[in-house]
Write a protein that holds these residues in place. Structure first.
Motif, PDB file in Angstrom:
ATOM      1  N   LEU A 169       0.628  -1.307   0.084  1.00 27.58           N
ATOM      2  CA  LEU A 169      -0.116   0.073  -0.020  1.00 27.58           C
ATOM      3  C   LEU A 169       0.687   1.425   0.267  1.00 27.58           C
ATOM      4  O   LEU A 169       0.516   2.204  -0.948  1.00 27.58           O
ATOM      5  N   PRO A 170       2.099   1.465   0.616  1.00 24.41           N
ATOM      6  CA  PRO A 170       2.626   2.603   0.826  1.00 24.41           C
ATOM      7  C   PRO A 170       3.163   2.993  -0.502  1.00 24.41           C
ATOM      8  O   PRO A 170       3.460   4.131  -0.818  1.00 24.41           O
ATOM      9  N   PHE A 171       3.578   2.003  -1.563  1.00 20.41           N
ATOM     10  CA  PHE A 171       4.024   2.561  -2.612  1.00 20.41           C
ATOM     11  C   PHE A 171       3.261   3.184  -3.552  1.00 20.41           C
ATOM     12  O   PHE A 171       3.677   3.884  -4.326  1.00 20.41           O
ATOM     13  N   VAL A 172       1.857   2.799  -3.523  1.00 22.19           N
ATOM     14  CA  VAL A 172       0.889   3.489  -4.354  1.00 22.19           C
ATOM     15  C   VAL A 172       0.664   5.022  -3.564  1.00 22.19           C
ATOM     16  O   VAL A 172       0.617   5.835  -4.537  1.00 22.19           O
ATOM     17  N   VAL A 173       0.470   4.929  -2.320  1.00 29.38           N
ATOM     18  CA  VAL A 173       0.105   6.271  -1.889  1.00 29.38           C
ATOM     19  C   VAL A 173       1.468   7.264  -1.931  1.00 29.38           C
ATOM     20  O   VAL A 173       1.343   8.261  -2.328  1.00 29.38           O
TER      21      VAL A 173
ATOM     22  N   LEU B 107       5.220  -0.743  -8.889  1.00 32.01           N
ATOM     23  CA  LEU B 107       6.060  -0.909  -7.677  1.00 32.01           C
ATOM     24  C   LEU B 107       5.442  -1.740  -6.507  1.00 32.01           C
ATOM     25  O   LEU B 107       6.025  -2.519  -5.986  1.00 32.01           O
ATOM     26  N   ALA B 108       4.165  -1.725  -6.401  1.00 31.11           N
ATOM     27  CA  ALA B 108       3.500  -2.536  -5.486  1.00 31.11           C
ATOM     28  C   ALA B 108       3.674  -4.208  -5.742  1.00 31.11           C
ATOM     29  O   ALA B 108       3.901  -4.863  -5.073  1.00 31.11           O
ATOM     30  N   PHE B 109       3.336  -4.185  -7.129  1.00 36.63           N
ATOM     31  CA  PHE B 109       3.367  -5.588  -7.619  1.00 36.63           C
ATOM     32  C   PHE B 109       4.440  -6.309  -7.611  1.00 36.63           C
ATOM     33  O   PHE B 109       5.113  -7.196  -7.112  1.00 36.63           O
ATOM     34  N   ALA B 110       5.818  -5.422  -8.086  1.00 40.57           N
ATOM     35  CA  ALA B 110       7.084  -5.737  -7.986  1.00 40.57           C
ATOM     36  C   ALA B 110       7.509  -6.288  -6.709  1.00 40.57           C
ATOM     37  O   ALA B 110       8.213  -7.193  -6.180  1.00 40.57           O
ATOM     38  N   ARG B 111       7.049  -5.322  -5.613  1.00 39.79           N
ATOM     39  CA  ARG B 111       7.538  -5.558  -4.315  1.00 39.79           C
ATOM     40  C   ARG B 111       6.826  -6.788  -3.535  1.00 39.79           C
ATOM     41  O   ARG B 111       7.508  -7.787  -2.938  1.00 39.79           O
ATOM     42  N   ALA B 112       5.531  -7.186  -4.037  1.00 33.70           N
ATOM     43  CA  ALA B 112       4.848  -8.328  -3.409  1.00 33.70           C
ATOM     44  C   ALA B 112       5.499  -9.427  -3.916  1.00 33.70           C
ATOM     45  O   ALA B 112       5.469 -10.425  -3.452  1.00 33.70           O
ATOM     46  N   VAL B 113       5.802  -9.505  -5.274  1.00 30.56           N
ATOM     47  CA  VAL B 113       6.458 -10.920  -6.043  1.00 30.56           C
ATOM     48  C   VAL B 113       7.476 -11.320  -5.177  1.00 30.56           C
ATOM     49  O   VAL B 113       7.726 -12.323  -5.070  1.00 30.56           O
TER      50      VAL B 113
END
Length: 286
Positions: free
Chosen positions: A160-164, A211-217
């Motif tokens: 969440l913080p990556f999007v915000v 960024l959120a997707f890359a972090r989650a992977v």
């Protein structure tokens, strides 16, 4: 030829006020080579030693396919949810003044500072069947901890913080006069958002999503505590790599790792492209 004017002197190369480009470039390349390029090259070379049929067999094994599907599928779902939730949170933080706004703004950064293992333990404690939240969900037949749903919750938490933080400065810099002009010309709220606000912040939203997707992977620490780690059910690809290493099946581990590395490179190019697009659009709007 007699009387011809002498050629103008060649322009002297201007040097920076603070010299040292050669030294800093050399140190940069050295550090990147030692920390990034050499380890990644060794990973690809180790994988390249395997025959193609062996690589295909490893990647098409049911356990490997399920782990990759869980990692990439739930990461995509978490990033999509964070895109919507992040938009709501950013709009509230930027456009409204309310008690506790600064506290809420600071809480967004907790996943950045919190160790992933601590986040995993905290989420597991909350969402277990006897936890504060899980005890209310259990009577409804909703089990979060030790299921793929728990993985999704952990990925939402860390992404969440990556999007915000990606969208927030763009929305803050958006000129309010553009919205006022649209309202003056008769545009409604939805039209103003769709024709004025959304085009300006869309590149930032896409960058935050990537960024959120890359972090989650690549997430590991916060997931293994709440996932349950059941093969073919709630086992993520990074955990499978660790398991293969512990089993001394280095070929399997390097092949899966190389596959995720290729995916990471693709995500990196996508993120860089989105950032360049965002900069170009910001420059035109400015």
């Amino acid at each position: 030829m007699a009387g011809a004017a002498p050629p103008p002197p060649a322009p002297r190369r201007r040097h920076g006020v603070i010299p040292g480009f050669g030294l800093t470039l050399g140190l940069t390349l050295l550090w990147l080579s030692l920390v990034v390029l050499i380890p990644l090259t060794a990973l690809f070379l180790k994988t390249a030693e395997l025959p193609p049929e062996r690589i295909v067999a490893i990647l098409t094994a049911p356990r490997t396919l399920n782990a990759l599907k869980i990692s990439f599928g739930l990461s995509l779902a978490a990033a999509a949810f964070n895109l919507v939730a992040g938009a709501v949170i950013v709009w509230a933080l930027v456009r409204y003044e309310f008690p506790g706004r600064r506290v809420l703004d600071a809480l967004i950064d907790i996943p950045f500072a919190l160790p992933t293992a601590v986040a995993g333990i905290a989420l597991t404690t909350l969402y277990a069947e006897n936890g504060w939240i899980g005890s209310f969900l259990a009577p409804l037949g909703i089990k979060v901890a030790f299921t793929p749903l728990g993985i999704w919750v952990a990925l939402v938490f860390i992404g969440l913080p990556f999007v915000v933080r990606t969208v927030q400065p763009v929305l803050e810099d958006l000129d309010h006069e553009l919205e006022e002009a649209a309202a003056t010309l008769g545009a409604g709220r939805l039209t103003t958002i769709r024709r004025v606000v959304l085009p300006a912040v869309l590149p930032a939203f896409l960058t935050g999503f990537a960024l959120a997707f890359a972090r989650a992977v690549g997430e590991y620490g916060s997931v293994i505590f709440i996932a349950g780690n059941l093969p073919n059910v709630s086992e993520i690809a990074p955990l499978l790599i660790v398991i293969r290493l512990e089993e001394f099946r280095y070929a399997d581990a390097t092949t899966i790792a190389a596959t995720m590395l290729v995916a990471a490179f693709i995500l990196l190019f996508v993120i860089n492209g989105l950032q360049r697009w965002s900069e170009s659009r910001t420059g035109r709007l400015g």
